[in-house]
Design an enzyme around this catalytic site. Structure first.
Site, PDB file in Angstrom:
ATOM      1  CG  HIS A  48      -1.898   1.143   1.209  1.00 20.48           C
ATOM      2  ND1 HIS A  48      -3.256   0.936   1.266  1.00 20.48           N
ATOM      3  CD2 HIS A  48      -1.753   2.493   1.109  1.00 20.48           C
ATOM      4  CE1 HIS A  48      -3.895   2.093   1.216  1.00 20.48           C
ATOM      5  NE2 HIS A  48      -2.994   3.068   1.129  1.00 20.48           N
ATOM      6  CG  HIS A  50      -0.750   7.105  -1.021  1.00 14.39           C
ATOM      7  ND1 HIS A  50      -1.971   7.236  -1.662  1.00 14.39           N
ATOM      8  CD2 HIS A  50      -1.012   6.476   0.150  1.00 14.39           C
ATOM      9  CE1 HIS A  50      -2.918   6.718  -0.900  1.00 14.39           C
ATOM     10  NE2 HIS A  50      -2.373   6.247   0.205  1.00 14.39           N
ATOM     11  NE  ARG A  52       0.702  11.944  -2.290  1.00 12.73           N
ATOM     12  CZ  ARG A  52      -0.298  11.481  -1.584  1.00 12.73           C
ATOM     13  NH1 ARG A  52      -1.239  10.726  -2.132  1.00 12.73           N
ATOM     14  NH2 ARG A  52      -0.404  11.750  -0.305  1.00 12.73           N
ATOM     15  CG  ASN A  76      -4.945   8.629  -3.406  1.00 14.06           C
ATOM     16  OD1 ASN A  76      -3.919   8.044  -3.734  1.00 14.06           O
ATOM     17  ND2 ASN A  76      -5.062   9.256  -2.251  1.00 14.06           N
ATOM     18  CE  LYS A 133      -7.785   2.200  -0.632  1.00 13.52           C
ATOM     19  NZ  LYS A 133      -6.835   3.240  -0.340  1.00 13.52           N
ATOM     20  CG  HIS A 170      -9.924   4.783   3.203  1.00 13.39           C
ATOM     21  ND1 HIS A 170      -8.731   5.456   3.267  1.00 13.39           N
ATOM     22  CD2 HIS A 170     -10.647   5.219   4.262  1.00 13.39           C
ATOM     23  CE1 HIS A 170      -8.727   6.262   4.317  1.00 13.39           C
ATOM     24  NE2 HIS A 170      -9.888   6.144   4.933  1.00 13.39           N
ATOM     25  CG  HIS A 208      -4.909   2.487   5.596  1.00  7.11           C
ATOM     26  ND1 HIS A 208      -6.241   2.527   5.851  1.00  7.11           N
ATOM     27  CD2 HIS A 208      -4.745   3.162   4.436  1.00  7.11           C
ATOM     28  CE1 HIS A 208      -6.857   3.199   4.900  1.00  7.11           C
ATOM     29  NE2 HIS A 208      -5.972   3.588   4.017  1.00  7.11           N
ATOM     30  CG  ASP A 281      -1.709   4.974   4.077  1.00  2.25           C
ATOM     31  OD1 ASP A 281      -1.768   5.414   2.910  1.00  2.25           O
ATOM     32  OD2 ASP A 281      -2.438   5.398   4.990  1.00  2.25           O
ATOM     33  CG  HIS A 285       0.006  15.362   1.829  1.00  2.00           C
ATOM     34  ND1 HIS A 285      -0.972  15.531   0.878  1.00  2.00           N
ATOM     35  CD2 HIS A 285      -0.343  14.249   2.520  1.00  2.00           C
ATOM     36  CE1 HIS A 285      -1.876  14.571   0.990  1.00  2.00           C
ATOM     37  NE2 HIS A 285      -1.520  13.777   1.977  1.00  2.00           N
ATOM     38  CB  ALA A 297      -5.123  12.905   6.105  1.00  2.23           C
TER      39      ALA A 297
HETATM   40  N1  NCD Z   1      -3.370   7.904   4.563  1.00  3.24           N
HETATM   41  C1  NCD Z   1      -3.613   9.174   4.459  1.00  3.24           C
HETATM   42  O1  NCD Z   1      -3.755   9.848   5.488  1.00  3.24           O
HETATM   43  N2  NCD Z   1      -3.685   9.774   3.270  1.00  3.24           N
HETATM   44  C2  NCD Z   1      -3.630   9.152   1.981  1.00  3.24           C
HETATM   45  C3  NCD Z   1      -4.939   8.632   1.555  1.00  3.24           C
HETATM   46  C4  NCD Z   1      -5.389   7.476   2.368  1.00  3.24           C
HETATM   47  O2  NCD Z   1      -4.905   6.360   2.172  1.00  3.24           O
HETATM   48  O3  NCD Z   1      -6.237   7.676   3.249  1.00  3.24           O
HETATM   49  C5  NCD Z   1      -3.137  10.166   0.954  1.00  3.24           C
HETATM   50  O4  NCD Z   1      -3.173   9.859  -0.242  1.00  3.24           O
HETATM   51  O5  NCD Z   1      -2.680  11.241   1.352  1.00  3.24           O
END
Ligand code: NCD
Length: 378
Positions: A48, A50, A52, A76, A133, A170, A208, A281, A285, A297
């Site tokens: 899992h 991210h 970007r 996402n 997802k 999620h 998660h 996860d 950011h 988040a």
């Molecule tokens: N985990 C997070 O707090 N944020 C994730 C999205 C997600 O998996 O909830 C994100 O893409 O920023």
């Protein structure tokens, strides 16, 4: 046969070499070798992640590729990855950011929307997309195109069940009247239990997980339900967000919970059960968007994920369970081969950088400026 007294003795002396010998005797061994200070595991995967898109891939992809052989890449983006063509093009952009000489395989996912057609699932599966997802609309970062009601996507879920495509959820309700800390437990009751009943053959990963309720549900839910657990949910409870002031870099969704839940997650992760596996996860950011009146988040752990998992398993006296969790259970659930190579961690202190370059911005990693006890060395 190994009896209970022997197992107890092993946990008391905490001897990793003996544990390894025992695992070999039980026929469960991969190449894991460990002393108290060195740990060699079959190369793990991140189920899992991210990553970007764009310029930031140059920072994020090398971090993950240094530790993991494969990663399930979350869809996402803005706009979300909803078609096979988009997933394949995104995969190419990720591969272009893998450092020379490093092997890293991004495993692609589709983002479920109310509009997605069952034919897209067939196309995606044929093209090697491994999962889709489910983000309840409004649950988290870039989830505004998410699913507004599970019934809307039942034809798509039927296609997924038929095609053997994994459903990643999620697991939080978005009802604002439900307390933020209860949204995962409410999701299980209101949505996951009926979904499980209506699609008995669908392979579902609850992503998660953060609560005792989720760990218990997954443990008892049969072979087609599994869960990922992050390193930060194993290491921290919700006090971390509020220690000495508000700490936005510990804010993620689902949010950190109280200590009893963290303990339940550690028990699940270190239990040896093949229903639980590693999913960071890691969710970067730009730091100005975290340190903000409406901070995003997501915790960034991609720079040191395996080290943080090793720390959590070490604290639990369960380093011998890390290889199954990190390197075997996920691959087995996805029906993919286990990796061939190895990764070695050493008990060696190192200081996490204060920040990384993040396109035009910068990225504050979890534990910025802190000393970590474990280090990936090879
Ligand atoms: N985990 C997070 O707090 N944020 C994730 C999205 C997600 O998996 O909830 C994100 O893409 O920023």
């Amino acid at each position: 046969m190994v009896d209970a007294a022997e197992l107890l003795w092993l946990s008391v002396i905490d001897s990793m070499d003996a544990a390894h010998a025992l695992r070999s005797a039980m026929g469960e061994s991969g190449p894991m070798q460990a002393s108290t200070d060195t740990l060699t595991l079959t190369r793990p995967d991140d189920w899992h992640l991210h990553l970007r898109d764009g310029e930031v891939l140059r920072t994020l992809v090398p971090h993950s590729a240094a530790q993991f052989a494969r990663a399930i890449v979350m869809p996402n983006l803005r706009p979300p990855v909803t078609t096979t063509a988009q997933a394949l093009a995104y995969r190419d952009r990720i591969l272009a950011a893998v450092p020379a000489g490093v092997a890293f395989e991004p495993l692609m996912t589709l983002y479920l929307t109310d509009q997605i057609a069952p034919e897209e699932i067939r196309r995606a599966r044929a093209a090697g997309v491994v999962a889709a997802k489910l983000y309840p609309a409004g649950a988290t970062t870039n989830s505004d195109s998410g699913v507004t009601g599970l019934r809307t996507v039942y034809p798509v879920l039927e296609a997924m069940q038929r095609e053997g495509m994994r459903l990643l959820v999620h697991g939080e309700v978005t009802d604002q009247t439900v307390d933020l800390f209860d949204r995962e437990a409410a999701f299980i009751e209101q949505q996951l239990i009926p979904l499980r009943r209506d699609f008995p053959e669908l392979k579902i990963v609850m992503e998660h997980i953060t609560t005792r309720e989720a760990a218990q549900y997954v443990a008892g839910a049969g072979a087609h339900t599994a869960a990922t657990i992050t390193a930060h949910h194993l290491l921290y409870n919700r006090n971390a967000i509020f220690t000495g002031g508000i700490r936005p870099h510990y804010y993620c969704l689902p949010v950190l919970k109280r200590e009893t839940h963290r303990v339940a997650l550690v028990e699940a992760a270190t239990s040896g059960s093949n229903k639980f596996f590693l999913g960071t996860d890691s969710a970067p950011h730009a730091s100005q968007l975290k340190e903000h009146a409406m901070g995003c988040a997501g915790c960034y752990t991609g720079h040191a994920a395996l080290e943080m998992y090793a720390e959590a398993f070490d604290q639990a006296g369960a380093l011998d369970k890390l290889e199954g969790f990190a390197s075997f259970h996920g691959a087995d659930f996805y029906g993919l081969p286990r990796n061939q190579g190895t990764v070695t961690l050493k008990r060696e202190k190192w200081t996490v950088p204060d920040s990384y370059v993040y396109g035009e911005a910068n990225l504050k990693p979890l534990r910025a400026g802190e000393v970590l006890p474990w280090k990936v060395v090879a």
